[in-house]
Each structure stands twice: as structure tokens, then as C-alpha cells.
Design a protein around this motif. Sequence first.
Motif, PDB file in Angstrom:
ATOM      1  N   ALA A   3       3.043 -13.437   8.315  1.00  0.00           N
ATOM      2  CA  ALA A   3       4.208 -12.597   8.039  1.00  0.00           C
ATOM      3  C   ALA A   3       3.728 -11.275   7.441  1.00  0.00           C
ATOM      4  O   ALA A   3       2.843 -11.264   6.584  1.00  0.00           O
ATOM      5  N   PHE A   4       4.301 -10.211   7.919  1.00  0.00           N
ATOM      6  CA  PHE A   4       3.961  -8.883   7.429  1.00  0.00           C
ATOM      7  C   PHE A   4       5.219  -8.223   6.887  1.00  0.00           C
ATOM      8  O   PHE A   4       6.292  -8.346   7.475  1.00  0.00           O
ATOM      9  N   THR A   5       5.063  -7.501   5.788  1.00  0.00           N
ATOM     10  CA  THR A   5       6.188  -6.779   5.214  1.00  0.00           C
ATOM     11  C   THR A   5       6.567  -5.593   6.085  1.00  0.00           C
ATOM     12  O   THR A   5       7.734  -5.240   6.189  1.00  0.00           O
ATOM     13  N   ALA A   6       5.570  -4.986   6.732  1.00  0.00           N
ATOM     14  CA  ALA A   6       5.810  -3.804   7.569  1.00  0.00           C
ATOM     15  C   ALA A   6       4.802  -3.795   8.713  1.00  0.00           C
ATOM     16  O   ALA A   6       3.718  -4.369   8.607  1.00  0.00           O
ATOM     17  N   THR A   7       5.184  -3.134   9.778  1.00  0.00           N
ATOM     18  CA  THR A   7       4.297  -2.931  10.927  1.00  0.00           C
ATOM     19  C   THR A   7       4.282  -1.459  11.273  1.00  0.00           C
ATOM     20  O   THR A   7       5.339  -0.819  11.343  1.00  0.00           O
ATOM     21  N   VAL A   8       3.094  -0.912  11.468  1.00  0.00           N
ATOM     22  CA  VAL A   8       2.940   0.466  11.933  1.00  0.00           C
ATOM     23  C   VAL A   8       2.197   0.422  13.261  1.00  0.00           C
ATOM     24  O   VAL A   8       1.051   0.001  13.316  1.00  0.00           O
ATOM     25  N   ASN A   9       2.877   0.839  14.297  1.00  0.00           N
ATOM     26  CA  ASN A   9       2.240   0.974  15.599  1.00  0.00           C
ATOM     27  C   ASN A   9       1.816   2.438  15.720  1.00  0.00           C
ATOM     28  O   ASN A   9       2.631   3.308  16.063  1.00  0.00           O
ATOM     29  N   ALA A  10       0.563   2.707  15.413  1.00  0.00           N
ATOM     30  CA  ALA A  10       0.070   4.086  15.353  1.00  0.00           C
ATOM     31  C   ALA A  10       0.143   4.791  16.696  1.00  0.00           C
ATOM     32  O   ALA A  10       0.177   6.024  16.741  1.00  0.00           O
ATOM     33  N   GLN A  24       1.823   6.008   3.636  1.00  0.00           N
ATOM     34  CA  GLN A  24       3.143   5.873   3.020  1.00  0.00           C
ATOM     35  C   GLN A  24       3.602   4.414   3.084  1.00  0.00           C
ATOM     36  O   GLN A  24       4.133   3.880   2.111  1.00  0.00           O
ATOM     37  N   THR A  25       3.384   3.782   4.215  1.00  0.00           N
ATOM     38  CA  THR A  25       3.766   2.376   4.359  1.00  0.00           C
ATOM     39  C   THR A  25       2.968   1.503   3.395  1.00  0.00           C
ATOM     40  O   THR A  25       3.532   0.619   2.730  1.00  0.00           O
ATOM     41  N   PHE A  26       1.678   1.748   3.271  1.00  0.00           N
ATOM     42  CA  PHE A  26       0.854   0.986   2.328  1.00  0.00           C
ATOM     43  C   PHE A  26       1.342   1.175   0.895  1.00  0.00           C
ATOM     44  O   PHE A  26       1.436   0.224   0.131  1.00  0.00           O
ATOM     45  N   GLN A  27       1.644   2.403   0.515  1.00  0.00           N
ATOM     46  CA  GLN A  27       2.091   2.683  -0.849  1.00  0.00           C
ATOM     47  C   GLN A  27       3.390   1.955  -1.185  1.00  0.00           C
ATOM     48  O   GLN A  27       3.621   1.591  -2.338  1.00  0.00           O
ATOM     49  N   GLU A  28       4.221   1.717  -0.184  1.00  0.00           N
ATOM     50  CA  GLU A  28       5.500   1.038  -0.408  1.00  0.00           C
ATOM     51  C   GLU A  28       5.364  -0.479  -0.518  1.00  0.00           C
ATOM     52  O   GLU A  28       6.309  -1.157  -0.924  1.00  0.00           O
ATOM     53  N   LEU A  29       4.187  -1.012  -0.179  1.00  0.00           N
ATOM     54  CA  LEU A  29       3.977  -2.449  -0.310  1.00  0.00           C
ATOM     55  C   LEU A  29       3.911  -2.847  -1.778  1.00  0.00           C
ATOM     56  O   LEU A  29       3.396  -2.103  -2.614  1.00  0.00           O
ATOM     57  N   LYS A  30       4.401  -4.040  -2.062  1.00  0.00           N
ATOM     58  CA  LYS A  30       4.239  -4.620  -3.391  1.00  0.00           C
ATOM     59  C   LYS A  30       2.911  -5.390  -3.394  1.00  0.00           C
ATOM     60  O   LYS A  30       2.412  -5.787  -2.333  1.00  0.00           O
ATOM     61  N   LYS A  73      -4.693  -6.389   9.685  1.00  0.00           N
ATOM     62  CA  LYS A  73      -3.870  -6.727   8.509  1.00  0.00           C
ATOM     63  C   LYS A  73      -4.433  -5.941   7.327  1.00  0.00           C
ATOM     64  O   LYS A  73      -5.622  -6.048   7.016  1.00  0.00           O
ATOM     65  N   ILE A  74      -3.584  -5.142   6.699  1.00  0.00           N
ATOM     66  CA  ILE A  74      -3.976  -4.380   5.512  1.00  0.00           C
ATOM     67  C   ILE A  74      -3.109  -4.891   4.369  1.00  0.00           C
ATOM     68  O   ILE A  74      -1.883  -4.720   4.392  1.00  0.00           O
ATOM     69  N   GLY A  75      -3.730  -5.543   3.414  1.00  0.00           N
ATOM     70  CA  GLY A  75      -2.986  -6.120   2.298  1.00  0.00           C
ATOM     71  C   GLY A  75      -3.183  -5.340   1.024  1.00  0.00           C
ATOM     72  O   GLY A  75      -4.237  -4.763   0.790  1.00  0.00           O
ATOM     73  N   LYS A  76      -2.147  -5.323   0.212  1.00  0.00           N
ATOM     74  CA  LYS A  76      -2.237  -4.682  -1.111  1.00  0.00           C
ATOM     75  C   LYS A  76      -2.583  -5.775  -2.116  1.00  0.00           C
ATOM     76  O   LYS A  76      -1.870  -6.772  -2.213  1.00  0.00           O
ATOM     77  N   LEU A  77      -3.684  -5.594  -2.802  1.00  0.00           N
ATOM     78  CA  LEU A  77      -4.144  -6.594  -3.755  1.00  0.00           C
ATOM     79  C   LEU A  77      -3.382  -6.507  -5.066  1.00  0.00           C
ATOM     80  O   LEU A  77      -2.944  -5.427  -5.476  1.00  0.00           O
ATOM     81  N   SER A  78      -3.256  -7.650  -5.727  1.00  0.00           N
ATOM     82  CA  SER A  78      -2.677  -7.680  -7.064  1.00  0.00           C
ATOM     83  C   SER A  78      -3.756  -7.236  -8.041  1.00  0.00           C
ATOM     84  O   SER A  78      -4.898  -7.677  -7.950  1.00  0.00           O
ATOM     85  N   LEU A  79      -3.407  -6.373  -8.949  1.00  0.00           N
ATOM     86  CA  LEU A  79      -4.394  -5.887  -9.926  1.00  0.00           C
ATOM     87  C   LEU A  79      -4.177  -6.501 -11.284  1.00  0.00           C
ATOM     88  O   LEU A  79      -3.189  -6.892 -11.680  1.00  0.00           O
TER      89      LEU A  79
END
Length: 79
Positions: A3-10, A24-30, A73-79
Motif C-alpha cells: 500500500a502506498f500513500t501516494a503515487t507519482v507517475n513521472a 512535494q509528494t515526499f514532504q507530504e508523507l507522514k 518505493k520511497i518511504g519516509k522514515l520515522s525519526l
Amino acid sequence: MQAFTATVNATEYPPQLKHKVIFQTFQELKPSEAMLLINDHDPVPLRFQFESMYKDQFDWEYIEQGPDLFRVKIGKLSL
């Protein structure tokens, strides 16, 4: 199936907007969320940009590696 929160078809964006939309899409990820990047070539230069801008804040996993389609898949890590 992942499951992905967002998809960007470049491939759907003009060159001057691709990276802007991706970042921008990455920055909006939690934290712990992931996006799917679809591209028609290996996005290695983009990965270098991510490493420069978001060191230790993302993970990068190829789901499909060409030759005509790349899915990452580009995931935003928890810090």
C-alpha cells in the motif's frame, strides 16, 4: 501488494516539474508512509538528490527495474 500513500507517475509531467512534484509528494508523507514513483528510466540522479536533501530520512526500494519501466518505493522514515 504493497500500500502506498501516494503515487507519482513521472512520465505524466514535463521535465521541469518532475522533481518538484516528487519532492512535494515526499514532504507530504507522514513518518512510516511510502510513495510509489513510476518512471521510464532509472532515477539514480533523483536518488542522489534525496541522499543530499533527506539524508537518513528515507528508504529506497526498487520494485521493478526496467528496462522500460521503473517502479520505486520511497518511504519516509520515522525519526
